[in-house]
Design a protein around this motif. Structure first.
Motif, PDB file in Angstrom:
ATOM      1  N   ARG A 178       0.846  -1.190   0.000  1.00 58.98           N
ATOM      2  CA  ARG A 178       0.000   0.000   0.000  1.00 58.98           C
ATOM      3  C   ARG A 178       0.887   1.247   0.000  1.00 58.98           C
ATOM      4  NH1 ARG A 178      -3.150  -1.067   4.404  1.00 58.98           N
ATOM      5  NH2 ARG A 178      -4.205  -2.688   3.241  1.00 58.98           N
ATOM      6  N   SER A 179       1.370   1.600  -1.156  1.00 57.90           N
ATOM      7  CA  SER A 179       2.347   2.673  -1.216  1.00 57.90           C
ATOM      8  C   SER A 179       1.740   3.885  -1.908  1.00 57.90           C
ATOM      9  CB  SER A 179       3.563   2.174  -1.973  1.00 57.90           C
ATOM     10  OG  SER A 179       3.941   3.099  -2.949  1.00 57.90           O
ATOM     11  N   ASP A 187      -2.788   8.885  -9.014  1.00 56.09           N
ATOM     12  CA  ASP A 187      -3.613   9.039 -10.204  1.00 56.09           C
ATOM     13  C   ASP A 187      -4.451  10.308  -9.976  1.00 56.09           C
ATOM     14  OD1 ASP A 187      -5.595   8.965 -12.100  1.00 56.09           O
ATOM     15  OD2 ASP A 187      -5.894   6.795 -11.964  1.00 56.09           O
ATOM     16  N   VAL A 188      -4.189  11.344 -10.758  1.00 55.94           N
ATOM     17  CA  VAL A 188      -4.835  12.641 -10.512  1.00 55.94           C
ATOM     18  C   VAL A 188      -5.594  13.093 -11.751  1.00 55.94           C
ATOM     19  CG1 VAL A 188      -4.440  14.892  -9.466  1.00 55.94           C
ATOM     20  CG2 VAL A 188      -2.661  13.150  -9.349  1.00 55.94           C
ATOM     21  N   PHE A 242      -7.856  16.394 -17.637  1.00 56.48           N
ATOM     22  CA  PHE A 242      -6.902  15.374 -18.040  1.00 56.48           C
ATOM     23  C   PHE A 242      -6.467  14.521 -16.852  1.00 56.48           C
ATOM     24  CE2 PHE A 242      -6.793  18.777 -21.076  1.00 56.48           C
ATOM     25  CZ  PHE A 242      -6.709  18.116 -22.285  1.00 56.48           C
ATOM     26  N   GLU A 243      -6.145  13.297 -17.179  1.00 53.40           N
ATOM     27  CA  GLU A 243      -5.689  12.391 -16.120  1.00 53.40           C
ATOM     28  C   GLU A 243      -4.167  12.275 -16.177  1.00 53.40           C
ATOM     29  OE1 GLU A 243      -7.404   8.483 -16.381  1.00 53.40           O
ATOM     30  OE2 GLU A 243      -6.415   7.802 -14.549  1.00 53.40           O
ATOM     31  N   TYR A 244      -3.547  12.283 -14.997  1.00 51.39           N
ATOM     32  CA  TYR A 244      -2.091  12.166 -14.944  1.00 51.39           C
ATOM     33  C   TYR A 244      -1.699  11.078 -13.955  1.00 51.39           C
ATOM     34  CZ  TYR A 244      -2.693  16.904 -16.750  1.00 51.39           C
ATOM     35  OH  TYR A 244      -3.077  17.979 -17.474  1.00 51.39           O
ATOM     36  N   MET A 252      -7.970  12.712  -6.782  1.00 44.30           N
ATOM     37  CA  MET A 252      -6.584  12.318  -6.540  1.00 44.30           C
ATOM     38  C   MET A 252      -6.606  11.049  -5.711  1.00 44.30           C
ATOM     39  SD  MET A 252      -3.258  14.263  -5.189  1.00 44.30           S
ATOM     40  CE  MET A 252      -3.974  15.455  -4.111  1.00 44.30           C
ATOM     41  N   LYS A 253      -6.024  10.011  -6.271  1.00 40.79           N
ATOM     42  CA  LYS A 253      -5.999   8.778  -5.465  1.00 40.79           C
ATOM     43  C   LYS A 253      -4.669   8.045  -5.666  1.00 40.79           C
ATOM     44  CE  LYS A 253      -8.366   6.131  -9.012  1.00 40.79           C
ATOM     45  NZ  LYS A 253      -9.548   6.383  -9.779  1.00 40.79           N
TER      46      LYS A 253
END
Lengths: 321, 234
Positions: free
Chosen positions: A222-223, A228-229, A262-264, A290-291
């Protein structure tokens, strides 16, 4: 309870196991994990005395399997990869045969009844094994291992061939058994080992690649190194802002998910969620989501077997957040 | 050990193997009894016993073929070898189960003797000597068959090879006459199964023959034990 000391095994020129050592305490459920041909079954076969090892020793409850095989084998219930069933017998006959073979000194009828209840094979007891489905055969194999209430259970891929409902049942059964017995089970399914065992031993190329408590392996997994934003705004500007944040190593743009958004995927050396928030708060760009990308046990496992794994890495610190 | 014996013995009768072996044996011993005793009106069963030699040669590989090969193929050897039973005990249990089938076959001689006793006075010492002799010789063949069975995973291969081995052993005599070296000739004669069996067929039970067959049994069962032990180290 089980002590495996420096065992090695060669099949002809193939080195199947090389200096494998570990110990298991009483009441522990140990999961063997590894790709096919890694040496899981060989290790189990050596522990149960089916195969001998070229070097090293195995002792069960202080009894050496090579020196006093009869006494040591009495303490083990073994379900091999392919359940050792005599297909011309009925389930009842087979279990009675195993009962006598293992020289069990318990009341036979009640003992067999109890085991049949546990693994839920009561309704097929009168049927010939040849006519049973794979799932039932597997359960009869498990029943066979349980006969005589051995303190040690060794189960080689116990849930192979079962349907999802049965898998859940058998896993629960194994967990219950783990309260009284010392259990070793093998699987190439991570989720299974993760769900059932207290400790995971990863075997690869005949050596132990990792030996950790399940909880700590999952923690490592679990790092927050990857985020993913989804951000609203021009991607070039956003990207350059993100890249300037201290700790960020790479920004990967994954395309437009909504109009103008947009996804980054952001790689970083440490937790950068607050920094990203502050950096973007100064601008007009808003963060929509944001996850952390959870590095699953699967990834950890793959890293281990491909040799990238470092035990107790710095990921531990980050995972507390 | 008794558990394995019981299982093996029962398995002969959960498949057609046990029944067909018994049927074949009884058919031929009945046929020979009719041809050599009932039809010509002779009470001596000597010729019946002589002729049955070939039949025993044929059926024993069928009795022994699956004893170890099938275990290996179906991986049921895993339960035997991880149980608190020693390998010699496993070998002995399987040997005894095969011997028990042969014993059932040999019972037909007693029945035939009884049938003859209604019409004349059969020589019971010859019959008993024969049953004993055939059991002994059969034990040696069974031990060879078990040994062969432990070498392969294929039931068919086990049957064919042990049949060939039995055949070879019993044809020793014929081969012996073509050998000009006397010592070899004598040696082959000394290990010939057929010559020793002939003594039994005549009703002569000699200690040396008994010891001979028992040593053959011991030798091949011991070799079987070694083969299985070796597999653990392979």
């Amino acid at each position: 309870m089980i002590k495996v000391d420096n065992i090695s095994k060669k099949y002809g020129r193939l080195q199947a196991l090389k200096n494998v050592s570990f110990e298991i305490e009483e009441g522990q459920i140990l999961g063997f994990l590894g790709p096919n041909g890694a040496g899981k079954s060989t290790t189990m076969n050596i522990i149960t005395g089916y195969l001998s090892c070229d070097e090293g020793s195995v002792s069960i409850d202080g009894i050496d399997i090579m020196e006093d095989p009869k006494e040591a084998k009495k303490k083990i219930g073994y379900l091999p990869e392919q359940p050792p069933l005599y297909y011309d017998m009925t389930v009842q006959q087979y279990l009675e045969f195993v009962f006598q073979l293992k020289k069990v000194r318990l009341p036979m009828k009640e003992h067999i009844n109890k085991i049949c209840d546990m693994v839920k094979i009561n309704d097929v007891r009168g049927r010939i094994l040849k006519h049973l489905s794979k799932g039932y055969c597997q359960r009869v194999g498990l029943a066979q291992a349980l006969i005589g209430d051995p303190p040690v259970l060794i189960l080689d891929e116990p849930t192979v061939g079962l349907d999802p409902q049965q898998i859940i049942e058998i896993r629960k059964l194994i967990r219950d058994l783990g309260k009284k017995h010392t259990v070793i089970l093998s699987s190439h399914l991570l989720s299974e080992v993760q769900a059932v065992s207290d400790r995971i031993l990863v075997i690869n190329h005949g050596t132990i690649a990792a030996d950790e408590m399940t909880s700590s392996l999952t923690m490592t997994g679990r790092s927050t190194e990857k985020l993913d934003v989804i951000i609203e705004g021009r991607k070039q500007t956003v990207k350059s802002i993100l890249a300037k944040i201290d700790g960020v190593t790479a920004v990967d743009e994954r395309g437009e998910v909504e109009k103008g958004c947009f996804e980054y995927i952001i790689d970083s050396k440490r937790d950068v969620r607050r920094l990203i928030f502050r950096a973007l708060a100064k601008t007009d760009f808003s963060i929509l989501s944001m996850k952390p990308v959870e590095r699953s046990l699967e990834d950890t496992y793959l890293n281990i077997i491909t040799g990238k794994y470092e035990s107790e890495g710095d990921a531990d610190n980050d995972s507390n957040i | 050990m008794t558990a394995i014996f019981k299982r093996e013995f029962r398995s002969y009768f959960t498949s057609p193997v046990g029944y067909s072996v018994l049927a074949a044996f009884m058919f031929f011993s009945g046929l020979f009894l009719y041809v050599y005793c009932l039809y010509p009106g002779i009470s001596s069963m000597y010729s019946v016993f002589q002729s049955m030699f070939m039949i025993v040669l044929f059926i024993i590989p069928i009795i022994t073929m699956r004893l170890f090969s099938e275990d290996k193929k179906m991986k049921t050897d895993q339960i035997l070898l991880t149980s608190p039973v020693s390998i010699p005990a496993i070998v002995l249990a399987k040997f005894l189960s095969a011997l028990a089938i042969l014993g059932l076959c040999l019972c037909s001689y007693i029945i035939e003797g009884l049938a003859l006793s209604f019409f004349s006075h059969p020589d019971w010492s010859v019959i008993i000597g024969n049953v004993f002799g055939m059991a002994l010789m059969g034990s040696a063949f069974i031990a060879i068959g078990i040994f062969v069975s432990s070498l392969t995973e294929s039931v068919v291969v086990a049957a064919v090879i042990s049949f060939a081995a039995n055949m070879f052993i019993s044809l020793f005599d014929a081969a012996a006459s073509t050998i000009s070296w006397e010592w070899l000739n004598e040696f082959v004669g000394a290990i010939s199964f057929q010559q020793k069996y002939s003594n039994f067929a005549l009703g002569i039970v000699s200690l040396s023959d008994v010891v001979f067959f028992l040593s053959a049994v011991f030798l091949f069962l011991f070799l079987t034990d070694r083969v299985i032990e070796k597999r653990r180290w392979a």
